[in-house]
Scaffold this motif. Structure first.
Motif, short mmCIF file in Angstrom:
data_model
loop_
_atom_site.label_atom_id
_atom_site.label_comp_id
_atom_site.label_asym_id
_atom_site.label_seq_id
_atom_site.Cartn_x
_atom_site.Cartn_y
_atom_site.Cartn_z
N ALA A 188 97.38 132.12 65.73
CA ALA A 188 96.81 131.85 65.10
C ALA A 188 96.36 132.23 63.53
O ALA A 188 95.70 132.00 62.78
CB ALA A 188 95.00 131.44 65.36
N LEU A 197 99.04 120.09 68.77
CA LEU A 197 99.32 121.50 68.28
C LEU A 197 100.41 121.59 67.08
O LEU A 197 99.46 121.67 65.59
CB LEU A 197 100.56 122.51 68.81
N GLN A 208 97.50 120.65 64.08
CA GLN A 208 96.50 121.65 63.75
C GLN A 208 96.34 121.83 61.86
O GLN A 208 97.78 121.83 61.90
CB GLN A 208 96.53 122.31 64.65
N GLU A 254 98.14 125.49 63.99
CA GLU A 254 97.78 127.07 65.12
C GLU A 254 97.78 126.11 66.00
O GLU A 254 97.89 124.99 66.58
CB GLU A 254 96.45 126.99 65.06
N ARG A 286 96.78 126.88 69.55
CA ARG A 286 95.32 126.00 69.98
C ARG A 286 95.52 125.44 71.65
O ARG A 286 95.16 124.51 71.54
CB ARG A 286 94.58 125.58 69.46
N LEU A 311 92.84 123.76 73.33
CA LEU A 311 92.56 122.33 73.21
C LEU A 311 92.39 121.47 74.22
O LEU A 311 92.21 120.06 74.50
CB LEU A 311 93.78 121.31 72.14
N GLN A 348 85.44 119.03 66.62
CA GLN A 348 86.55 119.24 65.64
C GLN A 348 87.69 118.12 64.81
O GLN A 348 87.64 118.19 64.27
CB GLN A 348 87.58 119.75 66.85
N LEU A 408 88.27 127.29 69.56
CA LEU A 408 89.24 127.10 68.01
C LEU A 408 89.65 127.94 67.26
O LEU A 408 90.75 127.75 66.71
CB LEU A 408 88.37 125.71 67.44
N HIS A 409 88.93 129.18 67.72
CA HIS A 409 88.95 130.01 66.64
C HIS A 409 89.08 131.49 67.90
O HIS A 409 90.25 132.67 67.59
CB HIS A 409 88.53 130.24 65.27
N TYR A 464 91.83 133.38 70.48
CA TYR A 464 93.62 133.42 70.39
C TYR A 464 93.90 134.79 69.64
O TYR A 464 95.11 135.55 69.31
CB TYR A 464 93.95 132.95 69.16
#
Length: 561
Positions: A204, A286, A289, A293, A295, A298, A310, A464-465, A468
């Motif tokens: 990320a 992905l 994004q 990222e 992520r 998801l 989101q 979401l953040h 990672y």
């Protein structure tokens, strides 16, 4: 083989931890090597005679030795002679490393592997294990590598001079592992395979955006494994297994997230740890994004309020339309405290005389901050050592732990000085006129603190953040500024949330002597959660959102650098 293993173990154990970190020398565990080879389809039951394998940062040769064992096993099953098998190794197994001792150990592993299969043969004379920097090698011939394997050194550009590599001049410096990812995309043939063990910031972090974009468009990613405790280093590991071919539209990436345990512990399951079940996420999703990222979580929030939030945050909207969602950066300016460590000699552990006005109480970070709890300092700092404007500390402020995977917020109305490990959130000087201001500034801070401690924003931030970066996660300022906030909460509902937040501050604080309130705190918190969830549900119904004004975010960045 035992003597060989002891020698490898001795070499790694003899390197001081600081030296291993500076050189990025952390060998891949054998079981993980085998799993990567399996995932890449490099197994002895297929024809391996023409598959060229490269490890451009081979170290002591764990990847190459495992690949050699499978290649020799294929040769024996195919009935070829020792001389032919030696030719397979010579043509197909390639390794580079600047460390001469590591190269010697890699060669030793390959020779011992060959000897185990052909104990009487001396056919293996030359191997392509080269003491050289794999990134600096002139790779004029592109697309001739069938299987690219690497656990490259995790060297950050901020601590190492990587400017000598050509690819860094094309777009500024990049961390070393990104250069190896670029190399893989450059020299692996169409249809070839890539198996990389990388640090988890690659998932990320913004400086890896271009590499992720290329990876998602030029390859079909088959596996993402996010692992903790693989290496004795302060970083999580990510295994990426991909094939050099554009992905099908509906391709699903298989992912897992788990703590790494050794073979014996896993077999006995001594720690009683649940083994992660494979899950999938759409590669196309992905790729959509904002920074490409990876992520993977998801896939776990599909259809939830988190996914809807989101989605709304990235929608194009009519600026003239009424908004039901705003961003946190519209309400507060976000700053950090004093640029000091929690063990700084400038901090004093004993309280000064009550009449001495030249000393101020200090909050150090997560050790002093807990959700809803009234903060209590155990350290003090002299007035002349406070470098940032004192009025910031004396004014009411939300305090939020920076180095954490989840939101931990409380309200400080006692004028504590804080260190850089905490964010200070204070009302903007000129709030957006469209935002309701029926409450006092302190009430607004109680409301925002309640939202920050809610499960909705906890899960939103994590999925979401912060998930990672498994080891030492941090909440970035721009991410915090963009957290979604209901912009048009009804007066009565907001008033009740503020009232409950005040009650929870007393219920969660050590100084509270109200036993009945403590006993009721769980029910109070659940009632608060239901009310906050209802606010977000109402806000999502109209499907309107805006981005935070850039001047608000930039002001916070400029103030704390």
């Amino acid at each position: 083989m035992t003597q060989q293993h002891d020698l490898l173990h001795w070499y790694e154990a003899s390197l001081p931890q600081r030296e291993r970190k500076l050189r990025g020398h952390f060998s891949t565990p054998p079981r993980l090597v085998e799993q990567v080879l399996d995932a890449c389809g490099y197994t002895s039951d297929v024809d391996l005679s023409g598959i060229r394998v490269l490890d451009p940062a081979c170290g002591s040769g764990n990847f190459l030795a495992a690949a050699s064992r499978r290649l020799l096993s294929y040769g024996r099953e195919a009935g070829v002679s020792a001389r032919v098998s030696a030719r397979y190794l010579h043509h197909n197994i390639w390794g580079f490393d600047p460390d001469p001792i590591a190269c010697m150990l890699a060669e030793l592993q390959l020779h011992e592997t060959f000897k185990d299969n052909y104990p009487r043969s001396r056919a293996l004379r030359h191997l392509h294990i080269h003491q050289a920097d794999g990134l600096a090698f002139p790779w004029q011939q592109r697309g001739h590598v069938d299987l690219f394997l690497a656990n490259p050194p995790y060297l950050a550009a901020k601590n190492n001079d990587l400017s000598g590599y050509r690819s860094t001049h094309q777009r500024g410096q990049a961390d070393s592992y990104l250069l190896f990812l670029n190399l893989a995309l450059q020299i692996v043939r169409p249809g070839g395979w890539i198996g990389l063990v990388l640090p988890d910031p690659v998932l990320a972090r913004s400086n890896a955006t271009l590499e992720r974009q290329r990876l998602l468009t030029e390859t079909t990613i088959h596996h993402i494994w996010h692992l903790a405790d693989v290496f004795a280093a302060y970083v999580g590991a990510v295994v990426i297994v991909a094939q050099k071919t554009p992905p099908p539209i509906h391709h699903q990436i298989s992912w897992k997230r788990e703590r790494w345990i050794d073979t014996a512990a896993r077999a006995a399951n001594k720690d009683n740890l649940p083994l992660q079940v494979m899950t999938t996420v759409s590669q196309q999703q992905l790729g959509q994004q904002p920074g490409a990222e990876l992520r993977y979580l998801l896939s776990t929030i599909k259809g939830t309020i988190i996914e809807r939030l989101q989605h709304q945050l990235h929608m194009q909207i009519d600026p003239q339309a009424p908004r039901t969602l705003a961003c946190l950066g519209e309400y507060v300016v976000i700053r950090r405290g004093e640029e000091l460590g929690k063990d700084s000699a400038l901090l004093k552990g004993s309280a000064p005389h009550p009449d001495d006005l030249k000393w101020y109480p200090v909050l150090r970070g997560g050790i002093d901050i807990h959700p809803y709890a009234i903060p209590a300092a155990t350290c003090w700092i002299a007035r002349e050592q406070v470098l940032k404007p004192l009025h910031r500390y004396l004014a009411p402020k939300i305090l939020l732990v920076k180095s954490a995977g989840r939101l931990q917020a409380t309200l400080d109305v006692q004028g504590h000085v804080v260190l850089q490990t905490l964010y200070m959130l204070q009302p903007v000087v000129n709030p957006n006129p469209t935002i309701q201001t029926a409450f006092s500034e302190e009430d607004e801070l109680y409301f925002l603190m309640a939202l920050l401690n809610s499960r909705i924003l906890q899960d939103y931030l994590y999925a979401l953040h912060t998930a990672y970066k498994w080891v030492q996660p941090q909440i970035e300022q721009h991410v915090l500024a963009q957290l979604p906030i209901p912009a048009q909460a009804a007066y009565e509902e907001k008033e009740q949330i503020i009232a409950r937040a005040r009650l929870l501050m007393h219920a969660c604080s050590k100084s509270s002597s109200v036993v009945e309130l403590k006993a009721q705190s769980y029910e109070l918190y659940e009632e608060q959660e239901r009310a906050i969830c209802a606010l977000y549900e109402i806000a999502l119904q109209q499907r309107q959102v805006s981005d935070p004004p850039r001047d608000v975010i930039d002001e916070g960045v400029s103030l704390y650098g």
